[in-house]
Write a protein that holds these residues in place. Structure first.
Motif, PDB file in Angstrom:
ATOM      1  N   ARG A  52       0.834  -1.204   0.000  1.00  0.00           N
ATOM      2  CA  ARG A  52       0.000   0.000   0.000  1.00  0.00           C
ATOM      3  C   ARG A  52       0.865   1.248   0.000  1.00  0.00           C
ATOM      4  N   ASP A  53       1.946   1.236   0.789  1.00  0.00           N
ATOM      5  CA  ASP A  53       2.850   2.389   0.838  1.00  0.00           C
ATOM      6  C   ASP A  53       3.429   2.676  -0.541  1.00  0.00           C
ATOM      7  N   ALA A  54       3.829   1.622  -1.255  1.00  0.00           N
ATOM      8  CA  ALA A  54       4.441   1.800  -2.581  1.00  0.00           C
ATOM      9  C   ALA A  54       3.438   2.359  -3.579  1.00  0.00           C
ATOM     10  N   VAL A  55       2.197   1.879  -3.531  1.00  0.00           N
ATOM     11  CA  VAL A  55       1.186   2.329  -4.488  1.00  0.00           C
ATOM     12  C   VAL A  55       0.755   3.761  -4.180  1.00  0.00           C
ATOM     13  N   VAL A  56       0.513   4.059  -2.908  1.00  0.00           N
ATOM     14  CA  VAL A  56       0.034   5.389  -2.520  1.00  0.00           C
ATOM     15  C   VAL A  56       1.101   6.454  -2.786  1.00  0.00           C
ATOM     16  N   SER A  57       2.366   6.109  -2.629  1.00  0.00           N
ATOM     17  CA  SER A  57       3.439   7.082  -2.847  1.00  0.00           C
ATOM     18  C   SER A  57       3.839   7.182  -4.312  1.00  0.00           C
ATOM     19  N   GLY A  58       3.289   6.310  -5.161  1.00  0.00           N
ATOM     20  CA  GLY A  58       3.598   6.350  -6.585  1.00  0.00           C
ATOM     21  C   GLY A  58       2.623   7.223  -7.346  1.00  0.00           C
ATOM     22  N   TYR A  59       2.581   7.054  -8.670  1.00  0.00           N
ATOM     23  CA  TYR A  59       1.671   7.831  -9.513  1.00  0.00           C
ATOM     24  C   TYR A  59       0.232   7.354  -9.348  1.00  0.00           C
ATOM     25  N   GLY A  60      -0.692   8.223  -9.641  1.00  0.00           N
ATOM     26  CA  GLY A  60      -2.094   7.835  -9.708  1.00  0.00           C
ATOM     27  C   GLY A  60      -2.994   8.479  -8.676  1.00  0.00           C
ATOM     28  N   GLY A  61      -2.420   9.105  -7.655  1.00  0.00           N
ATOM     29  CA  GLY A  61      -3.251   9.762  -6.653  1.00  0.00           C
ATOM     30  C   GLY A  61      -4.086   8.803  -5.820  1.00  0.00           C
ATOM     31  N   TYR A  62      -3.559   7.614  -5.526  1.00  0.00           N
ATOM     32  CA  TYR A  62      -4.313   6.620  -4.761  1.00  0.00           C
ATOM     33  C   TYR A  62      -4.261   6.914  -3.264  1.00  0.00           C
ATOM     34  N   THR A  63      -5.250   6.393  -2.552  1.00  0.00           N
ATOM     35  CA  THR A  63      -5.290   6.507  -1.096  1.00  0.00           C
ATOM     36  C   THR A  63      -5.490   5.121  -0.490  1.00  0.00           C
ATOM     37  N   GLU A  64      -5.128   4.993   0.771  1.00  0.00           N
ATOM     38  CA  GLU A  64      -5.371   3.720   1.449  1.00  0.00           C
ATOM     39  C   GLU A  64      -6.866   3.554   1.714  1.00  0.00           C
ATOM     40  N   HIS A  65      -7.313   2.309   1.767  1.00  0.00           N
ATOM     41  CA  HIS A  65      -8.733   2.040   1.963  1.00  0.00           C
ATOM     42  C   HIS A  65      -8.889   0.694   2.661  1.00  0.00           C
ATOM     43  N   VAL A  66      -9.955   0.578   3.425  1.00  0.00           N
ATOM     44  CA  VAL A  66     -10.283  -0.691   4.086  1.00  0.00           C
ATOM     45  C   VAL A  66     -11.701  -1.099   3.683  1.00  0.00           C
ATOM     46  N   ILE A  67     -11.826  -2.305   3.156  1.00  0.00           N
ATOM     47  CA  ILE A  67     -13.143  -2.865   2.856  1.00  0.00           C
ATOM     48  C   ILE A  67     -13.647  -3.541   4.128  1.00  0.00           C
ATOM     49  N   PRO A  68     -14.708  -3.033   4.736  1.00  0.00           N
ATOM     50  CA  PRO A  68     -15.161  -3.597   6.006  1.00  0.00           C
ATOM     51  C   PRO A  68     -15.596  -5.057   5.855  1.00  0.00           C
ATOM     52  N   GLY A  69     -15.272  -5.843   6.864  1.00  0.00           N
ATOM     53  CA  GLY A  69     -15.750  -7.215   6.886  1.00  0.00           C
ATOM     54  C   GLY A  69     -17.268  -7.258   6.815  1.00  0.00           C
ATOM     55  N   GLY A  70     -17.797  -8.205   6.072  1.00  0.00           N
ATOM     56  CA  GLY A  70     -19.236  -8.316   5.908  1.00  0.00           C
ATOM     57  C   GLY A  70     -19.768  -7.604   4.685  1.00  0.00           C
ATOM     58  N   THR A  71     -18.898  -6.867   3.971  1.00  0.00           N
ATOM     59  CA  THR A  71     -19.340  -6.187   2.744  1.00  0.00           C
ATOM     60  C   THR A  71     -19.773  -7.208   1.695  1.00  0.00           C
ATOM     61  N   TYR A  72     -19.059  -8.342   1.654  1.00  0.00           N
ATOM     62  CA  TYR A  72     -19.366  -9.393   0.681  1.00  0.00           C
ATOM     63  C   TYR A  72     -19.597 -10.719   1.407  1.00  0.00           C
ATOM     64  N   PRO A  73     -20.441 -11.576   0.844  1.00  0.00           N
ATOM     65  CA  PRO A  73     -20.738 -12.869   1.483  1.00  0.00           C
ATOM     66  C   PRO A  73     -19.462 -13.668   1.743  1.00  0.00           C
TER      67      PRO A  73
END
Length: 347
Positions: free
Chosen positions: A237-258
């Motif tokens: 995540r650190d490598a992607v967020v600090s690279g190109y693209g303007g990405y941010t960290e995110h958490v998909i909450p448990g229970g979002t998908y079966p």
């Protein structure tokens, strides 16, 4: 000091100049006219995406907000190939407002990826909601192949998304940030439905869905199969967020998908409403203000975005915020990161 609007005579002169010179790319017009100093556009073209996606109905909601609340202004909604095409349309002067993925906007602004050598500067009016990076597999496949971190997919069969899609562009940027070469995997270019079928039929080991959280395609797969989401570990995540693209960290909450009961750490790319730099400052202010005063109309066509459709989300803007929109956020008491302020608003 923020730039002020041109006097009417100056605006008229600009219009005559543009007419005399023929159509100009929007980024060229921005440079010649000045950031935010273009003429008011009374008939706005909103470039969106396919008619079955989320961008198109959001564009429809914006069309209604503009037509119903801004005197003398109308808008039309154009179905397009989405982010990359939209930015090019804005750059060519063939669109006025565009809904785009943040990584495409960032790449356009910096002249990288699809915009290598041909940058297109756009500026945000608003940030809408995140597209979340899902690395989807089946629980049995994840266990047998030891998929604990995203980089564990190296050496396996992986779908990056349909050819030319934003899904593919984001996945390729993630690979680049993690220094994963396409030759390190058995790459397939499949749409969401085809990816789900390939997983079910043991023709694939994992695939990307870069979509809004709670996406129906992943949910449907989870009702017939035991699915798993491959986590993006801390260093990834650190490598992607600090690279190109303007990405941010995110958490998909448990229970979002079966069957996915635990939180899953990943990254997200924010969708933004953008305009060319020359877009009139006062008009940008009025549109941004009207959108948030009637945000229920946008929520009405995309309910999962409700928690994100607030002024504070502008902090995730992938490109600088347009001066007219900056004025609106200042009135709301919302702080914009310094690196997302345009020069004219940061003086």
């Amino acid at each position: 000091m923020r730039r002020t609007l041109l006097p009417l005579a100056a605006v008229s002169a600009s219009v005559l100049l543009l007419a005399a010179c023929g159509e100009q790319p929007a980024e060229q017009a921005a440079e010649e006219i000045g950031l935010g100093e273009g003429p008011v556009q009374n008939n706005l073209s909103i470039v969106t995406g396919g008619t079955t996606g989320v961008y198109y109905p959001i564009g429809g909601a914006l069309r209604g907000i503009i037509g119903d609340n801004l005197e003398g202004q109308t808008a039309s909604v154009e179905a397009t190939g989405a982010s990359v095409e939209n930015i090019r349309l804005l750059g060519a002067g063939d669109g006025h407002l565009g809904i785009v993925q943040g990584d495409a906007a960032d790449q356009g602004f910096t002249g990288t990826a699809d915009f290598e050598g041909s940058p297109v500067e756009t500026y945000s009016l608003a940030v809408l909601y995140p597209n979340v990076f899902h690395a989807v597999t089946l629980a049995g496949i994840a266990e047998s192949n030891g998929f604990e971190c995203f980089s564990d997919v190296v050496g396996h069969r992986y779908s990056v998304g349909d050819i030319g899609s934003g899904n593919e562009a984001t996945t390729n940027q993630v690979f680049e940030s993690l220094e994963i070469a396409s030759s390190d995997l058995e790459i397939q270019q499949l749409g969401y439905a085809e990816t789900a079928n390939a997983l079910t039929n043991n023709q694939l080991d994992a695939g990307s869905w870069v979509v809004g959280e709670g996406h129906s395609g992943i949910t449907e797969l989870g009702t017939t199969e035991d699915i798993a989401l491959v986590e993006m570990c801390d260093d990834e995540r650190d490598a992607v967020v600090s690279g190109y693209g303007g990405y941010t960290e995110h958490v998909i909450p448990g229970g979002t998908y079966p069957g996915v009961d635990d939180d899953v750490a990943t990254i997200a790319v924010w969708n933004a409403l953008v305009v060319p730099g020359s877009f009139n400052e006062e008009q940008a202010y009025e549109i941004t203000k009207a959108m948030f005063e009637h945000i229920d109309e946008v929520v009405g066509v995309y309910a999962p975005g409700e928690e994100y459709l607030v002024p504070e989300t502008i902090e995730n803007s992938p490109v600088p915020v347009h001066p007219g929109a900056v004025r609106f956020y200042e009135e709301q008491g919302v702080d914009i990161p310094a690196d997302r302020l345009p020069e004219s608003a940061d003086e």
